[in-house]
Design an enzyme around this catalytic site. Structure first.
Site, short mmCIF file in Angstrom:
data_model
loop_
_atom_site.label_atom_id
_atom_site.label_comp_id
_atom_site.label_asym_id
_atom_site.label_seq_id
_atom_site.Cartn_x
_atom_site.Cartn_y
_atom_site.Cartn_z
CG ASN A 432 -0.22 0.20 2.52
OD1 ASN A 432 0.25 -0.77 3.13
ND2 ASN A 432 -0.13 1.44 2.99
CB CYS A 433 1.13 4.23 -1.85
SG CYS A 433 -0.44 4.47 -2.70
CB ILE A 434 -0.19 8.14 0.89
CG1 ILE A 434 1.31 8.36 1.17
CG2 ILE A 434 -1.01 9.11 1.74
CD1 ILE A 434 1.80 9.73 0.82
#
Length: 488
Positions: A432-434
């Site tokens: 996942n990213c932000i």
């Protein structure tokens, strides 16, 4: 490209600990000049300074080891610490097998070659650390679920990861035993070739110095120009109190050009990154680059800034290195001379200004202003013109940080998404990213986008046949945690 993006993200983990080290060392040098200039350390304040210098240096000096563990954990599935242990095992094995003592015992002829010996003297560098981290993470991702026969069952699964990493490290070390001195020797040959080019040569050196930072091979060039590898020793002669009359070159020319770039150029580039960051991510960008710029200004610690974008935007890093070359040529040509014993920050400038070889140090003001403006303009133009992914400009859409998940029951959301991607058997990797849950899947025909959207997410993106990205918003970490639990 995907590999480089993942590597760049992983490097942020060890880079995050470097700013405080630089600040501690900068304050320490101010309180205790004897740590650079020599002399007795007497009294509370100087001893406090020494204490701070050693505290900061403890991590700066072991940066390569931090990269090994940080990359190992950062690139591993689920960011599992097992990969960090495997990376540490790989690092210890490679740096031991390729240490000068072991190599010269295995191949005595190397001991008779100064350049090859120097190559293995510098084997504990960030490049080897990153290789160790990659080995640790790849071995974890590949062998974490390995099932061995019953009589070896104790070593099944995660317990075999470090063992496999050790075997891979032996093979890699055997290759580097022959390759490393060739690469290292080539760099020294380049150094010898540009010595006669005066200010132009100094600019070429500065460009190559920055360009080679990711590999750690800049140490080869540093030894050519700063120390007495080929009869130069710009740094050692400068701090010995000599002048240009005592040597065959303009003393300080291979150090001076770094001062305007590190003290003022990096803050200008950092400001450009903040100004070009997406609206919802400016605070994130400030957090990543502001302290790094302060470190560069105070004591010339540039790694927190450089490793923050070199893998995200490699083209920009080449431009960054080129700016060093240009400013070094200009600085040397104008007659500015200063030296450093640690790096080209304000602390070293302050203490070196009183040495005999120092000249026109007042030029740091106009040179610094010029460097700040040029770095800012060039970085801002390049980032916006080529849409470079510097901190705060990741692939997430502009408004994704404002997205609100419709259902805050993260377990339920994760279950629905998992059903929508075809169950845990269809999930190859989870990240996942932000704002996004990033999934790699095995069978793209099993993905039901309508089902995924029914979880209350903002959207689904499918950049490739094996990739699914679910836009969740800033609460993505909680969904990702639940998703990982369901996939175990």
């Amino acid at each position: 490209m995907k590999f480089l993006q993942k590597l760049g993200k992983a490097l942020m983990l060890p880079v995050a600990v470097l700013p405080i080290c630089g600040i501690l060392m900068g304050i320490g040098y101010l309180l205790c000049p004897a740590t650079m200039q020599g002399g007795d350390i007497v009294g509370f304040v100087p001893k406090l300074g020494l204490f701070l210098v050693k505290a900061g240096g403890a991590l700066i000096d072991n940066m390569a080891l931090l990269f090994a563990i940080g990359v190992g954990v950062g690139m591993a599935d689920e960011n599992d610490g097992t990969a960090g242990v495997a990376a540490l095992a790989s690092w210890l094995m490679m740096t031991t097998l390729l240490s000068t003592g072991v190599v010269t015992t295995l191949m005595p002829s190397i001991a008779e070659n100064v350049d090859k010996t120097l190559a293995f003297d510098k084997i504990a560098n960030p490049f080897i650390g990153i290789i160790a981290g990659i080995i640790g993470s790849m071995c974890y991702n590949r062998f974490k679920s390995t099932k061995l026969p019953d009589w070896l069952s104790f070593f099944s699964g995660k317990r075999c990861v470090a063992i496999v990493a050790g075997v891979v490290s032996i093979l890699v070390s055997a290759v580097l035993l022959f390759v490393w001195p060739i690469v290292f020797g080539a760099l020294i040959a380049v150094g010898k070739g540009i010595v006669s080019l005066d200010a132009v040569g100094a600019g070429i050196y500065a460009f190559l110095n920055r360009l080679l930072i990711p590999t750690g091979l800049h140490h080869a060039l540093n030894n050519v120009f700063w120390f007495d590898t080929i009869g130069l020793g710009d740094l050692t002669h400068f701090w010995a109190g000599e002048t240009s009359a005592d040597v065959s070159w303009s003393l300080g020319m291979y150090m001076s050009g770094f001062f305007p770039c590190m003290m003022f150029g990096i803050p200008g580039a950092a400001l450009a990154m903040v100004h070009t960051a997406k609206e919802g991510k400016k605070k994130v960008a400030i957090g990543l680059v502001a302290s790094a710029a302060l470190c560069a200004f105070i004591c010339g610690v540039t790694e927190p800034f450089e490793f923050g974008f070199m893998f995200l935007a490699p083209v920009l890093y080449v431009i960054y290195a080129l700016l060093y070359g240009i400013f070094t040529f200009i600085t040397v040509s104008l007659g500015f001379r200063a030296g450093f014993s640690f790096s080209a920050g304000g602390t070293d400038l302050l203490f070196s200004a009183s040495l005999p070889a120092a000249a026109k140090t007042w030029l740091i003001i106009p040179l610094g202003i010029a460097a700040f403006l040029v770095f800012y303009v060039v970085f801002r133009f390049a980032i916006t013109k080529f849409d470079l992914k510097t901190p705060g400009r990741e692939d997430d859409n502009e408004d994704e940080t404002k997205v609100q998940l419709a259902n805050d029951d993260f377990t339920t959301v994760a279950k629905i998404i998992l059903e929508g991607v075809g169950g845990k058997e269809n999930v190859a990797s989870i990240d996942n990213c932000i704002t996004r849950l990033r999934l790699e899947i095995k069978d793209y025909t099993a993905v039901d986008e309508k089902k995924i959207k029914s979880a209350g997410v903002a959207g689904v993106i499918r950049p490739g046949k094996t990739s699914v990205q679910v836009i969740i918003g800033t609460k993505v970490q909680f969904v990702a945690d639940e998703f990982k639990k369901l996939c175990k």
